[in-house]
Design an enzyme around this catalytic site. Structure first.
Site, short mmCIF file in Angstrom:
data_model
loop_
_atom_site.label_atom_id
_atom_site.label_comp_id
_atom_site.label_asym_id
_atom_site.label_seq_id
_atom_site.Cartn_x
_atom_site.Cartn_y
_atom_site.Cartn_z
N GLY A 13 0.82 -1.22 0.00
CA GLY A 13 0.00 0.00 0.00
C GLY A 13 0.85 1.26 0.00
O GLY A 13 0.48 2.26 -0.63
N ASN A 14 2.01 1.20 0.67
CA ASN A 14 2.86 2.39 0.75
C ASN A 14 3.47 2.77 -0.59
O ASN A 14 3.97 3.87 -0.75
CB ASN A 14 3.97 2.18 1.79
N LYS A 131 -11.45 -8.81 9.69
CA LYS A 131 -10.68 -7.84 8.91
C LYS A 131 -11.37 -6.48 9.00
O LYS A 131 -12.50 -6.30 8.54
CB LYS A 131 -10.61 -8.31 7.45
N LYS A 216 -3.91 -9.38 0.03
CA LYS A 216 -3.24 -9.15 -1.25
C LYS A 216 -2.02 -10.04 -1.44
O LYS A 216 -1.73 -10.51 -2.54
CB LYS A 216 -2.87 -7.67 -1.32
N LYS A 278 2.40 -11.91 4.93
CA LYS A 278 3.50 -11.90 3.94
C LYS A 278 4.34 -13.17 4.08
O LYS A 278 4.71 -13.80 3.08
CB LYS A 278 4.38 -10.66 4.13
#
Lengths: 315, 315
Positions: A13-14, A131, A216, A278
């Site tokens: 996102g960053n 979430k 994601k 991740k």
């Protein structure tokens, strides 16, 4: 002929909306342009690529716009909001990358594909949504919204109330054949934005969307498997994964075997809301048969240093 | 081997959001499902297909949501709103068509591609915007919005004020190679939704979006040329194009040579806000080398009667 390597690059996102910055579209375009110099590295190396991206702030804003126009415009379900952000963000990333390619005189095409992702109808998260999504509210505010929209909500002490939705495990990319086909001929494909649109396969065999979001990075690992990529790169805001994070004995991980990483994961080293998904995505992709997963920062890729200063997971 | 024919099908706005119906997403899904029985006709005939669609009500609602959340969420430029609708509507059409294919046991894939369309930087409409977009306002309401957003606006006597944007002529589909590639291998591609995202090629060769909308039928003709389709079908809410429309000597057009249609067009038979762009799109596609353009209703296609009861333009 040496076959080109295929990689999936998951942009954090960053890469588009860094924290602490005013979130305008002009800033999003600027950040995207900067992030793409990292992507150019892979193209200069001859990789075939699919690119995924987060959509947290964007889908939150989309939901907020829907709430604020409830009596004046049709209510959009969450799946449509995710699809909308795949359109708008796909366009932004695509055009920024096309311009970087034109500037570097690199003849490669870029397309964005709206991506549906199969999830299980009995995924445990469906009955236990955790979430957080969208804006923060007071208890009074969220009561009205819960009644109006049938939301499930949670209180975070000291911060307020927020909507929660399921985040089911991605199982398969519905549009995988088309994506693989394009990637194989060298077209750069932007896909599975925001983790993709979650879809059930019902008992009658038909697809049906529902209100949820998919992680994601987990979706990126499934995409990488489904298009037979060899490598997955998860680009985030730290250079390396760390154990004992934030403690005096914190230790950064360099190249690590999947089994060693799995042991650390099972110890609870990687918190669910942060590095957990991740690392899980990395474990999954190696288990699916992937050759390597690199978790590092955009900066390390831009400097070409991720080989030494990133976390690289190998079989 | 007989090569499969390729066609572009342009779905009119009424295929998804018929006038006079409450515009909910559930209704949009229902209408889309019904419209797709028309698409199945072409698949049973062995066509390779690209599908385009309008986005008038949807982009109007997207703009309204942006206005109503102006102080709480980033302002989205029109190009991003168009891209968003390509995402959300693409998903809706794609999934509905996938389900129709599954039901009919037809093994064909469907994907939606975000589509940028090149327009000229000196297109006359840029300095003379005439395309109405978004909601109606009173003079007082629109004054504030004009100051806030830099809109150009117009009054329609008796109806109120509305924003106007340029509607430049589409010149080329940026994503044409990927679309053609997928269509050629039999994947059904949803593209150029809402006419596509208008983009300039600047003097430095880079792409740049701007606030405008492209006519969906004109974009469909350019797409059909760019992917080397033989046929273009423009599906709308009437069975045939008429001359002397609404008068006692009204006459419906069946099969017509392009030169005869051009003569009627030049006479001013087809008003700009209605049948004009569809007829222009038909003239353009035949001029580009297309084999036929059919302008008819979804109903006539569903009944297989458009050969007799549609307007068919031929070279």
């Amino acid at each position: 002929m040496t076959k080109n390597k295929t990689a999936v690059i998951a942009l954090g996102g960053n890469a588009i909306s860094p924290k602490g910055e005013i979130d305008t579209i002009a800033n999003q375009f600027n950040n995207t342009r900067k992030s793409l110099s990292a992507i150019m590295h892979f193209l200069h190396e001859g990789y075939h690529l699919a690119i995924t991206h987060g959509n947290g702030p964007q889908v939150g804003n989309a939901l907020l716009r829907v709430e604020l126009s409830i009596d004046k415009a049709p209510v959009l379900p969450l799946g449509i909001c995710v699809a909308d952000t795949e359109g708008g963000m796909g366009y932004m990333i695509e055009q920024s990358l096309q311009n970087a390619l034109i500037t570097d005189k690199f003849d490669r095409e870029v397309v964005s594909i709206i991506t549906q992702v199969v999830v299980d109808t009995d995924d445990p998260s469906i009955n236990n949504p955790t979430k957080y999504i969208g804006s923060w509210y007071t208890g009074d505010e969220i009561k009205g919204l819960t009644e109006k929209f049938g939301w499930q909500v949670r209180e975070v002490p000291g911060k307020g109330w927020r909507r929660v939705v399921p985040s089911p495990i991605p199982r398969q990319i519905i549009n995988r054949k088309a994506i693989k086909h394009l990637v194989d001929i060298g077209i750069i494909v932007i896909a599975a934005g925001g983790g993709g649109i979650p879809v059930f396969i019902m008992d009658n065999g038909l697809y049906e969307g529902f209100d949820a979001v998919i992680d994601k990075d987990l979706a990126s690992a499934v995409l990488a498997r489904d298009i037979e990529a060899q490598e997955l790169f998860i680009l985030t805001d730290v250079d390396q994964v760390a154990i004992n994070y934030g403690q005096s004995n914190e230790e950064k991980l360099g190249t690590i075997h999947v089994n060693d990483l799995k042991a650390l994961f099972d110890e609870g080293q990687f918190p669910p809301g942060n590095m957990g998904p991740k690392v899980q995505a990395a474990l999954n992709f190696i288990e699916y048969g992937g050759q390597s997963v690199t978790i590092t920062s955009l900066e390390m890729v831009q400097k070409g240093l991720f080989g030494q200063k990133g976390t690289i997971v190998i079989p």
